[in-house]
Design a protein around this motif. Structure first.
Motif, PDB file in Angstrom:
ATOM      1  N   HIS A  78     -25.080  36.812 -36.720  1.00 29.43           N
ATOM      2  CA  HIS A  78     -25.275  36.176 -37.946  1.00 29.43           C
ATOM      3  C   HIS A  78     -24.149  36.074 -39.176  1.00 29.43           C
ATOM      4  O   HIS A  78     -23.789  35.033 -40.172  1.00 29.43           O
ATOM      5  CB  HIS A  78     -26.613  36.967 -38.799  1.00 29.43           C
ATOM      6  CG  HIS A  78     -26.292  38.079 -39.652  1.00 29.43           C
ATOM      7  ND1 HIS A  78     -25.890  39.333 -39.020  1.00 29.43           N
ATOM      8  CD2 HIS A  78     -26.127  38.237 -40.925  1.00 29.43           C
ATOM      9  CE1 HIS A  78     -25.830  39.943 -39.907  1.00 29.43           C
ATOM     10  NE2 HIS A  78     -25.887  39.408 -41.274  1.00 29.43           N
ATOM     11  N   ASP A  79     -23.225  37.090 -39.093  1.00 27.70           N
ATOM     12  CA  ASP A  79     -21.901  37.137 -40.042  1.00 27.70           C
ATOM     13  C   ASP A  79     -20.762  36.782 -39.251  1.00 27.70           C
ATOM     14  O   ASP A  79     -19.599  37.157 -39.765  1.00 27.70           O
ATOM     15  CB  ASP A  79     -22.006  38.533 -40.850  1.00 27.70           C
ATOM     16  CG  ASP A  79     -23.026  38.415 -41.911  1.00 27.70           C
ATOM     17  OD1 ASP A  79     -23.375  37.286 -42.251  1.00 27.70           O
ATOM     18  OD2 ASP A  79     -23.341  39.526 -42.518  1.00 27.70           O
TER      19      ASP A  79
ATOM     20  N   LYS B  68     -17.987  35.187 -41.422  1.00 29.53           N
ATOM     21  CA  LYS B  68     -17.920  35.503 -43.012  1.00 29.53           C
ATOM     22  C   LYS B  68     -16.630  35.798 -43.241  1.00 29.53           C
ATOM     23  O   LYS B  68     -16.152  35.458 -44.488  1.00 29.53           O
ATOM     24  CB  LYS B  68     -18.793  36.677 -43.027  1.00 29.53           C
ATOM     25  CG  LYS B  68     -18.994  36.986 -44.594  1.00 29.53           C
ATOM     26  CD  LYS B  68     -20.139  37.207 -44.967  1.00 29.53           C
ATOM     27  CE  LYS B  68     -20.087  37.607 -46.565  1.00 29.53           C
ATOM     28  NZ  LYS B  68     -21.369  38.013 -47.448  1.00 29.53           N
TER      29      LYS B  68
ATOM     30  N   HIS C 284     -20.905  30.584 -44.666  1.00 29.86           N
ATOM     31  CA  HIS C 284     -20.667  31.575 -43.441  1.00 29.86           C
ATOM     32  C   HIS C 284     -21.970  31.538 -42.706  1.00 29.86           C
ATOM     33  O   HIS C 284     -22.058  31.676 -41.366  1.00 29.86           O
ATOM     34  CB  HIS C 284     -20.413  33.030 -43.711  1.00 29.86           C
ATOM     35  CG  HIS C 284     -21.457  33.786 -44.500  1.00 29.86           C
ATOM     36  ND1 HIS C 284     -22.145  33.864 -45.658  1.00 29.86           N
ATOM     37  CD2 HIS C 284     -22.383  34.697 -43.639  1.00 29.86           C
ATOM     38  CE1 HIS C 284     -23.127  34.704 -45.941  1.00 29.86           C
ATOM     39  NE2 HIS C 284     -23.270  35.387 -44.768  1.00 29.86           N
TER      40      HIS C 284
ATOM     41  N   HIS D  81     -29.841  32.076 -42.930  1.00 26.25           N
ATOM     42  CA  HIS D  81     -30.028  33.856 -43.123  1.00 26.25           C
ATOM     43  C   HIS D  81     -29.839  34.215 -44.619  1.00 26.25           C
ATOM     44  O   HIS D  81     -30.020  35.007 -45.056  1.00 26.25           O
ATOM     45  CB  HIS D  81     -29.157  34.654 -42.114  1.00 26.25           C
ATOM     46  CG  HIS D  81     -27.818  34.868 -42.322  1.00 26.25           C
ATOM     47  ND1 HIS D  81     -26.783  34.030 -42.123  1.00 26.25           N
ATOM     48  CD2 HIS D  81     -27.228  35.731 -43.179  1.00 26.25           C
ATOM     49  CE1 HIS D  81     -25.419  34.518 -42.397  1.00 26.25           C
ATOM     50  NE2 HIS D  81     -25.837  35.521 -43.363  1.00 26.25           N
ATOM     51  N   THR D  82     -28.827  33.334 -45.232  1.00 24.21           N
ATOM     52  CA  THR D  82     -28.543  33.713 -46.523  1.00 24.21           C
ATOM     53  C   THR D  82     -29.477  33.257 -47.778  1.00 24.21           C
ATOM     54  O   THR D  82     -29.847  33.847 -48.648  1.00 24.21           O
ATOM     55  CB  THR D  82     -27.103  33.141 -47.053  1.00 24.21           C
ATOM     56  OG1 THR D  82     -26.332  33.664 -45.984  1.00 24.21           O
ATOM     57  CG2 THR D  82     -26.626  33.475 -48.208  1.00 24.21           C
TER      58      THR D  82
ATOM     59  N   ASP E 182     -31.434  41.488 -42.351  1.00 26.30           N
ATOM     60  CA  ASP E 182     -30.078  41.505 -43.109  1.00 26.30           C
ATOM     61  C   ASP E 182     -30.081  42.240 -44.517  1.00 26.30           C
ATOM     62  O   ASP E 182     -29.230  42.702 -45.090  1.00 26.30           O
ATOM     63  CB  ASP E 182     -29.706  39.947 -43.453  1.00 26.30           C
ATOM     64  CG  ASP E 182     -28.150  39.701 -43.993  1.00 26.30           C
ATOM     65  OD1 ASP E 182     -27.625  40.526 -43.724  1.00 26.30           O
ATOM     66  OD2 ASP E 182     -28.091  38.614 -44.684  1.00 26.30           O
TER      67      ASP E 182
HETATM   68 FE    FE Z   1     -24.374  36.886 -44.366  1.00 29.29          FE
END
Ligand code: FE
Ligand code: GDP
Ligand code: FE
Ligand code: FE
Length: 195
Positions: free
Chosen positions: A59-60, A63, A92, A118-119, A136
């Motif tokens: 997921h990251d 980033k 990201h 996800h963010t 998260d």
């Molecule tokens: Fe994230």
């Protein structure tokens, strides 16, 4: 290529290594915490634990890429040009999913979508989207006022945990006078506003 069908402990190890190489130790610890929480939530709420593991580990993934790398990808893939008005916080996930697809060979659209949202969340979120969004926020390494309550909600009512996270993230952004991505507002209107 990684998918939920061919996902073995060895493939998981390999994915973990690829992810670890892209980030600080601290962020990698966060990623492992998200995976632990996401798999637990997937089992509890009945979505695929392998998808939860893959999405959480990735997921990251992007980033720590440079702004230039994101801008290049947005242009190369002819993504929505409005993305160029935002920054790493937004890129990201949405653009990061394309790095995940290209570099990690993850092509499962459910997994990629969970990474994309996800963010910010989204008005419509699948169970997997909700699991990653919440994991998260409440993974064991997170520490902020309210994390206990968020964790409690995560284990009892996933939609309520989505709402709690959305409301508190929006409050945080407003307090800091940060720009609100429109999708964040859509998530708020769908998940927090009482109907
Ligand atoms: Fe994230
Ligand atoms: P992390 O990648 O594990 O740190 O967590 P997230 O991907 O959930 O969030 C990354 C950053 O984006 C956090 O600092 C959030 O507060 C921030 N963020 C979330 N929504 C928005 C938004 O609508 N606008 C802006 N500017 N930042 C946001
Ligand atoms: Fe989050
Ligand atoms: Fe994260």
């Amino acid at each position: 290529k990684i998918s939920s069908e061919n996902y073995t402990p060895a493939i998981r190890e390999q994915l973990m290594q690829q992810v670890q190489m892209q980030m600080s130790e601290k962020r990698f610890r966060h990623v492992l915490g998200v995976e632990e929480m996401a798999v637990a939530l997937a089992k509890k709420y009945g979505c695929c634990p392998n998808k939860a593991s893959i999405a959480a580990l990735a997921h990251d993934y992007a980033k720590e890429r440079s702004d230039d790398a994101f801008i290049f990808m947005i242009k190369k893939l002819k993504m929505d040009p409005d993305l160029l008005n935002w920054d790493n916080a937004i890129w990201h996930g949405i653009v990061g999913a394309e790095f995940v697809r290209q570099e990690l060979g993850i092509e499962d659209e459910e997994i990629l979508q969970a990474i994309r949202v996800h963010t910010t969340g989204a008005a419509k979120m699948s169970l997997l989207d909700q699991v990653i969004y919440v994991a998260d926020y409440v993974e064991p390494n997170r520490d902020f006022p309210g994390v206990q309550e968020a964790r409690q909600l995560a284990l009892t009512n996933l939609a309520a945990a989505v709402a709690y996270e959305t409301k508190h993230t929006l409050q945080f952004l407003l307090k800091k006078e940060l720009p609100i991505y429109p999708k964040t507002i859509e998530t708020y209107n769908q998940w927090v506003v009482k109907k």
